[in-house]
Design an enzyme around this catalytic site. Structure first.
Site, short mmCIF file in Angstrom:
data_model
loop_
_atom_site.label_atom_id
_atom_site.label_comp_id
_atom_site.label_asym_id
_atom_site.label_seq_id
_atom_site.Cartn_x
_atom_site.Cartn_y
_atom_site.Cartn_z
N LYS A 160 -28.51 46.79 -18.32
CA LYS A 160 -27.81 46.91 -19.75
C LYS A 160 -27.67 48.25 -20.10
O LYS A 160 -28.79 48.97 -20.35
CB LYS A 160 -28.32 45.88 -20.59
CG LYS A 160 -27.96 44.55 -20.33
CD LYS A 160 -26.72 43.90 -20.71
CE LYS A 160 -26.62 42.35 -20.43
NZ LYS A 160 -25.24 41.95 -20.58
N LYS A 265 -16.75 34.09 -16.73
CA LYS A 265 -17.74 33.36 -17.48
C LYS A 265 -17.14 32.29 -17.96
O LYS A 265 -16.11 32.24 -18.77
CB LYS A 265 -18.43 34.33 -18.78
CG LYS A 265 -19.32 35.46 -18.32
CD LYS A 265 -19.85 36.21 -19.65
CE LYS A 265 -20.88 36.96 -19.34
NZ LYS A 265 -20.70 37.99 -18.41
O1 LIG Z 1 -24.64 39.14 -15.33
C1 LIG Z 1 -25.56 38.68 -15.40
O2 LIG Z 1 -26.53 39.02 -14.58
C2 LIG Z 1 -26.32 38.10 -16.72
C3 LIG Z 1 -25.24 37.58 -17.64
C4 LIG Z 1 -25.08 38.62 -18.54
O3 LIG Z 1 -25.47 39.74 -18.31
C5 LIG Z 1 -24.48 38.14 -19.93
C6 LIG Z 1 -24.88 37.01 -20.55
C7 LIG Z 1 -24.31 36.63 -21.83
C8 LIG Z 1 -23.28 37.28 -22.22
C9 LIG Z 1 -22.89 38.64 -21.59
C10 LIG Z 1 -23.36 39.00 -20.40
C11 LIG Z 1 -22.86 40.22 -19.97
O4 LIG Z 1 -22.57 40.17 -18.34
O5 LIG Z 1 -22.05 41.03 -20.26
MG LIG Z 2 -20.91 41.89 -18.56
#
Ligand SMILES: O=C(O)CCC(=O)c1ccccc1C(=O)O
Ligand SMILES: [Mg+2]
Length: 369
Positions: A160, A265
């Site tokens: 992140k 998602k």
């Molecule tokens: O992609 C992953 O490895 C985990 C999922 C994740 O990062 C995520 C989880 C909840 C909300 C947003 C996100 C995202 O990808 O931005």
């Molecule tokens: Mg993402």
């Protein structure tokens, strides 16, 4: 005979700090939903709007569910009709649609005696490669987390970003994670819409030396032109994530040639059917797709896992290594990855059952029957 519908809302803490460009996540709110059909067949679903909006959107989704209950209980729900008008416009409507659709598909696949992925596709896989997600805010803790992920067998790590105080610190954090994982492991970044287009291009030009596979959602979800500009100007592949709210937006992203990959998602696309339609559009245009969780508990995570296993030729690792981030999955199945892979549960349908004690422990507020 008619259908019966019930649900229970939950609120539980993350097991470690989750730092994102949209702020620190401490709690995950959602709801588990169950449908029981006339012939005794049951199906599970999960309402899990994106975590930063979850508490508000969950309230809206459950309010809508309350309104729709009578109609749902009179017969097999016609999702298109029930959620008409909510389908694309509202995050709560899409999250609710995903939950109801998951419950119906779980029921149908159980009736057929097949795992949902297999019910969706004869070529479905029984396990999918998954990426680790590094969420620690500080440079040292992020590097430690990444090192641990590689030791546990992950071959793709997602970090992140948009989290550090300065651009210099941002670059240092990425450098430290690359250093920690070595050169053979894939590195993905996720900015969660935290950068402007200019800033993204500037940063990605500096970050490209760390061999970045792709960056998810470098600019806000509504800024498709900005996303396209980052893709044209930065030396790193770009994935749209929060922007992928249905086949319509997917089509726009593809027309603008704004992304190399689309992230799917379920609470954002509005369910499996919509996600598969988007995947088909993307693959026609040579755009990759990546299935990820939205940090759901076990029911929503299992649904995303079955989707990933059923999509043909899905090559990048899926973002499904998230069960351990929450205090509980609320299911009897742990859904934890092993050596960078997540196996589908063995049973029919989603292959998960509710852990009553865990649900009682984390149950919160509103519930329906
Ligand atoms: O992609 C992953 O490895 C985990 C999922 C994740 O990062 C995520 C989880 C909840 C909300 C947003 C996100 C995202 O990808 O931005
Ligand atoms: Mg993402």
């Amino acid at each position: 005979m008619s259908w019966a519908l019930g649900w229970a809302a939950y609120r539980m803490p993350f097991t470690r700090p989750v730092a994102t460009a949209r702020g620190r996540l401490a709690f995950r709110a959602g709801a588990i939903l169950w449908l029981a059909g006339p012939d005794g067949v049951r199906g599970l679903g999960e309402v899990a709007p994106l975590p930063d909006l979850a508490e508000r959107e969950l309230g809206r989704a459950l309010g809508l569910l309350e309104e729709l209950r009578g109609e749902i209980e009179r017969g097999e729900p016609d999702l298109e009709r029930l959620l008409a008008g909510w389908r694309d416009g509202m995050p709560a409507g899409r999250a609710l649609r995903a939950a109801l659709e998951t419950a119906l598909l779980d029921a149908r696949a159980r009736q057929a005696g097949l795992p949902l992925a297999r019910w969706l596709s004869a070529e479905a896989r029984t396990a999918v490669p998954v990426n680790a997600v590094v969420t620690a805010p500080s440079i040292e803790a992020a590097a430690d987390e990444a090192r641990g992920a590689v030791a546990a067998g992950f071959r793709t790590v997602k970090l992140k970003v948009g989290v550090a105080e300065t651009e210099a610190a941002e670059v240092e954090r990425v450098a430290a994670v690359r250093e920690a994982i070595g050169s053979g492991v894939r590195l993905r970044l996720d900015a969660n819409g935290g950068w402007t287009s200019e800033q993204a291009v500037r940063l990605l030009r500096r970050l490209a030396v760390y061999e970045i596979d792709l960056v998810e959602q470098p600019v806000p979800a509504g800024d498709l032109e900005g996303l396209a500009a980052v893709r044209r100007r930065a030396p790193v592949a770009v994935a749209a994530d929060e922007a992928v709210t249905g086949p319509e937006t997917a089509r726009r992203i593809l027309e603008l040639e704004a992304a190399d990959a689309l992230v799917l998602k379920l609470p954002v696309t509005g369910g499996i059917a919509s996600a598969r339609e988007i995947a088909e559009l993307a693959v026609e245009r040579g755009c990759a797709v990546i299935v990820t969780s939205a940090f759901e508990a076990g029911v929503g995570l299992a649904a995303a896992l079955h989707l990933a296993a059923a999509l043909p030729g899905l090559s990048p690792a899926s973002g499904l290594a998230t069960a351990g981030l929450l205090a509980a999955t609320l299911t009897d199945e742990s859904l934890l990855p092993r050596r960078g892979c997540l196996c589908l549960p063995a049973g029919p349908g989603l292959g998960v059952s509710i852990d009553r004690a865990a649900l009682d422990r984390w149950r919160q507020g509103r519930e329906g029957r």
